[in-house]
Design a protein around this motif. Structure first.
Motif, PDB file in Angstrom:
ATOM      1  N   ALA A  16       0.819  -1.206   0.000  1.00 13.20           N
ATOM      2  CA  ALA A  16       0.000   0.000   0.000  1.00 13.20           C
ATOM      3  C   ALA A  16       0.854   1.259   0.000  1.00 13.20           C
ATOM      4  N   ALA A  17       1.911   1.264   0.799  1.00 12.80           N
ATOM      5  CA  ALA A  17       2.736   2.466   0.936  1.00 12.80           C
ATOM      6  C   ALA A  17       3.649   2.681  -0.258  1.00 12.80           C
ATOM      7  N   ARG A  18       4.164   1.592  -0.842  1.00 12.25           N
ATOM      8  CA  ARG A  18       5.188   1.731  -1.873  1.00 12.25           C
ATOM      9  C   ARG A  18       4.648   1.632  -3.297  1.00 12.25           C
ATOM     10  N   HIS A  19       3.539   0.924  -3.483  1.00 12.58           N
ATOM     11  CA  HIS A  19       3.064   0.690  -4.846  1.00 12.58           C
ATOM     12  C   HIS A  19       1.612   1.116  -5.070  1.00 12.58           C
ATOM     13  N   GLY A  20       1.015   1.805  -4.114  1.00 17.70           N
ATOM     14  CA  GLY A  20      -0.288   2.394  -4.340  1.00 17.70           C
ATOM     15  C   GLY A  20      -1.467   1.454  -4.268  1.00 17.70           C
ATOM     16  N   TRP A  21      -1.260   0.237  -3.753  1.00 14.18           N
ATOM     17  CA  TRP A  21      -2.407  -0.631  -3.541  1.00 14.18           C
ATOM     18  C   TRP A  21      -3.263  -0.062  -2.411  1.00 14.18           C
ATOM     19  N   GLU A  22      -4.546  -0.336  -2.457  1.00  8.03           N
ATOM     20  CA  GLU A  22      -5.458   0.142  -1.417  1.00  8.03           C
ATOM     21  C   GLU A  22      -5.569  -0.901  -0.311  1.00  8.03           C
ATOM     22  N   LEU A  23      -5.603  -0.426   0.916  1.00  6.08           N
ATOM     23  CA  LEU A  23      -5.737  -1.329   2.055  1.00  6.08           C
ATOM     24  C   LEU A  23      -7.186  -1.781   2.174  1.00  6.08           C
ATOM     25  N   LEU A  24      -7.386  -3.099   2.104  1.00  5.88           N
ATOM     26  CA  LEU A  24      -8.731  -3.660   2.232  1.00  5.88           C
ATOM     27  C   LEU A  24      -8.981  -4.165   3.653  1.00  5.88           C
ATOM     28  N   ALA A  25      -7.949  -4.653   4.300  1.00  5.64           N
ATOM     29  CA  ALA A  25      -8.104  -5.146   5.673  1.00  5.64           C
ATOM     30  C   ALA A  25      -6.743  -5.342   6.300  1.00  5.64           C
ATOM     31  N   ASN A  26      -6.675  -5.129   7.602  1.00  6.18           N
ATOM     32  CA  ASN A  26      -5.425  -5.311   8.312  1.00  6.18           C
ATOM     33  C   ASN A  26      -5.305  -6.686   8.953  1.00  6.18           C
ATOM     34  N   ASP A  27      -6.435  -7.295   9.338  1.00  9.27           N
ATOM     35  CA  ASP A  27      -6.315  -8.532  10.111  1.00  9.27           C
ATOM     36  C   ASP A  27      -7.334  -9.605   9.740  1.00  9.27           C
ATOM     37  N   ARG A  28      -8.459  -9.222   9.176  1.00  9.44           N
ATOM     38  CA  ARG A  28      -9.456 -10.218   8.786  1.00  9.44           C
ATOM     39  C   ARG A  28     -10.347  -9.674   7.695  1.00  9.44           C
ATOM     40  N   VAL A  29     -10.904 -10.595   6.901  1.00 10.46           N
ATOM     41  CA  VAL A  29     -11.760 -10.234   5.776  1.00 10.46           C
ATOM     42  C   VAL A  29     -12.964 -11.165   5.729  1.00 10.46           C
ATOM     43  N   PHE A  30     -14.028 -10.681   5.106  1.00  9.19           N
ATOM     44  CA  PHE A  30     -15.175 -11.521   4.766  1.00  9.19           C
ATOM     45  C   PHE A  30     -14.977 -12.046   3.355  1.00  9.19           C
ATOM     46  N   VAL A  31     -15.298 -13.324   3.133  1.00  8.63           N
ATOM     47  CA  VAL A  31     -15.122 -13.952   1.824  1.00  8.63           C
ATOM     48  C   VAL A  31     -16.344 -14.798   1.487  1.00  8.63           C
ATOM     49  N   ARG A  32     -16.656 -14.851   0.177  1.00 10.51           N
ATOM     50  CA  ARG A  32     -17.770 -15.688  -0.287  1.00 10.51           C
ATOM     51  C   ARG A  32     -17.562 -16.005  -1.757  1.00 10.51           C
ATOM     52  N   VAL A  33     -17.865 -17.241  -2.137  1.00  7.94           N
ATOM     53  CA  VAL A  33     -17.766 -17.641  -3.541  1.00  7.94           C
ATOM     54  C   VAL A  33     -18.869 -16.953  -4.339  1.00  7.94           C
ATOM     55  N   ASN A  34     -18.496 -16.362  -5.478  1.00 13.01           N
ATOM     56  CA  ASN A  34     -19.492 -15.689  -6.314  1.00 13.01           C
ATOM     57  C   ASN A  34     -19.982 -16.592  -7.438  1.00 13.01           C
ATOM     58  N   ALA A  35     -20.940 -16.104  -8.217  1.00 11.99           N
ATOM     59  CA  ALA A  35     -21.584 -16.923  -9.246  1.00 11.99           C
ATOM     60  C   ALA A  35     -20.606 -17.336 -10.345  1.00 11.99           C
ATOM     61  N   ALA A  36     -19.549 -16.558 -10.541  1.00 11.37           N
ATOM     62  CA  ALA A  36     -18.572 -16.873 -11.587  1.00 11.37           C
ATOM     63  C   ALA A  36     -17.485 -17.826 -11.108  1.00 11.37           C
ATOM     64  N   GLY A  37     -17.539 -18.213  -9.834  1.00 12.11           N
ATOM     65  CA  GLY A  37     -16.550 -19.138  -9.301  1.00 12.11           C
ATOM     66  C   GLY A  37     -15.353 -18.476  -8.666  1.00 12.11           C
ATOM     67  N   GLY A  38     -15.356 -17.147  -8.592  1.00 12.73           N
ATOM     68  CA  GLY A  38     -14.302 -16.442  -7.873  1.00 12.73           C
ATOM     69  C   GLY A  38     -14.676 -16.289  -6.409  1.00 12.73           C
ATOM     70  N   VAL A  39     -13.778 -15.688  -5.637  1.00  9.04           N
ATOM     71  CA  VAL A  39     -14.029 -15.456  -4.220  1.00  9.04           C
ATOM     72  C   VAL A  39     -14.028 -13.944  -3.973  1.00  9.04           C
ATOM     73  N   ASP A  40     -15.196 -13.419  -3.662  1.00 11.79           N
ATOM     74  CA  ASP A  40     -15.314 -12.005  -3.332  1.00 11.79           C
ATOM     75  C   ASP A  40     -14.762 -11.747  -1.938  1.00 11.79           C
ATOM     76  N   VAL A  41     -14.178 -10.570  -1.757  1.00 14.03           N
ATOM     77  CA  VAL A  41     -13.560 -10.207  -0.491  1.00 14.03           C
ATOM     78  C   VAL A  41     -14.096  -8.853  -0.045  1.00 14.03           C
ATOM     79  N   LEU A  42     -14.514  -8.775   1.224  1.00 13.06           N
ATOM     80  CA  LEU A  42     -14.995  -7.533   1.823  1.00 13.06           C
ATOM     81  C   LEU A  42     -14.153  -7.206   3.049  1.00 13.06           C
ATOM     82  N   PRO A  43     -14.009  -5.924   3.377  1.00 12.03           N
ATOM     83  CA  PRO A  43     -13.251  -5.559   4.580  1.00 12.03           C
ATOM     84  C   PRO A  43     -14.023  -5.832   5.854  1.00 12.03           C
TER      85      PRO A  43
END
Length: 374
Positions: free
Chosen positions: A177-204
């Protein structure tokens, strides 16, 4: 007058209401863009699950007397003793803590938790904590699970970073995040769920971020934090005063309380305002990293065969600081077994990389970029 803050995340929404504008403003600050926290009219949130939080010592005293005058149990919640009385017929819970002076009435069937206290800050922090737990229950019942991971996102691609305490999850995420401009989504835990396309969605999953003094310094953030504190701003109130004193004094060496390192506790909104790090509202899992930190090491990939484990999911037993005293979840604290299994199956198909990182943040950042790129 009643004030309200509304939170909207994926399938779920809830509100924090109060007679104090400071209480609802605290929730807007704490959850911010991560959970689309916005001021709302009280009328617009009357049908939502609600955390109603007010500074009212008379109501606190009333509920305190009610609990101690009834059959009750004692437990630890948020690192303080909590006395709990249950109405088994109605499913309601009444609880009080003597310090900080807070009283709770939970009606899980109605989706309502009412909170009273003596002072604004404890009421505001408790309201945000309870809103997060209520939202966790709503998301878990919609099929989400919780992973013990840090995460960053760019263009919808999410890098998930796993490991036990001290492994380097936070270092890896904040370096990107600091060096390459990625956005911080979570520091310690995330919510995850398989989506209809077979990927895994991630929420903060919003929380104050624990950042060591050494990492603040290595990222070039130490002086920024010190300047803000000297100007009269503050970090999260859960921060140990010894950390604040060290920052104000310019001391950069690690602080320890026995075997526990004392760290700065950064509000979510301080990442963009203090450190120019954006916050991500979500994305789809793309890469799994398993780091470890070794002083003096040259960043490199390791062949240790590390994969996702059952212990990488959070469960009711692992959320020991906030047991489900108030009946807010309705399911296991990490999600259903079927939901976790589906996530694990789909994440197993993604690239996995075990890496060793050193203390040179620039070298770490350049090394990690190759995993971020594709």
């Amino acid at each position: 007058m009643t004030y309200a803050t509304r939170l909207d995340v994926a399938d779920a929404s809830l509100a924090v209401t109060s007679y104090s504008a400071d209480v609802t403003a605290w929730s807007r600050r704490y959850f911010g863009p991560w959970w689309n926290a916005a001021e709302a009219s009280p009328e617009s949130v009357c049908t939502s699950p609600v955390v109603a939080a007010n500074v009212d010592f008379h109501q606190y005293e009333r509920l305190h007397l009610e609990v101690i005058g009834s059959p009750h149990t004692s437990t630890t919640y948020a690192r303080t003793q909590l006395l709990v009385a249950r109405n088994e017929t109605e499913g309601a819970v009444t609880a009080v803590s003597k310090w900080p002076m807070l009283a709770y009435q939970s009606e899980p069937a109605a989706g309502r938790l009412t909170l009273y206290g003596w002072d604004t800050e404890p009421v505001a922090t408790a309201a945000a904590r309870l809103a997060r737990e209520m939202m966790r229950g709503l998301l878990l019942r919609c099929g989400w699970s919780v992973l013990h991971a840090s995460a960053v996102s760019l263009g919808g691609r999410v890098i998930l970073t796993f490991g036990s305490k001290g492994a380097g999850k936070t270092t890896t995420a904040l370096t990107l995040a600091a060096r390459h401009g990625w956005e911080l989504l979570a520091n310690d835990r995330v919510f995850v769920r398989v989506n209809a396309a077979g990927g895994v969605d991630v929420l903060p999953c919003p929380a104050a971020a624990a950042v060591s003094l050494g990492l603040l310094d290595a990222l070039g953030w130490y002086d920024l934090a010190r300047e803000r504190l000297e100007a009269g701003e503050s970090l999260h109130p859960t921060q140990d005063q010894r950390v604040t004193d060290a920052l104000m004094d310019g001391r950069r060496e690690p602080l320890w309380d026995g075997e526990r390192e004392l760290k700065a506790q950064v509000f979510p909104d301080q990442f963009p305002t203090w450190f120019n790090v954006g916050l991500s509202t979500g994305g789809q899992a793309a890469v799994l990293l398993f780091p470890r930190i070794e002083a003096g090491a040259t960043p490199a990939e390791e062949e240790d065969g590390r994969t996702l484990r059952e212990g990488d999911f959070m469960g009711g037993q692992t959320e020991d600081r906030y047991p489900d005293v108030f009946g807010l979840l309705g399911v296991d604290g990490g999600g259903t077994a079927d939901a976790r299994a589906a996530v694990a199956e789909h994440l197993a198909e993604l690239p996995h990389h075990s890496v060793v990182l050193g203390r040179d943040m620039a070298a770490n950042a350049d090394f990690l970029l190759k995993f971020a790129a594709g």
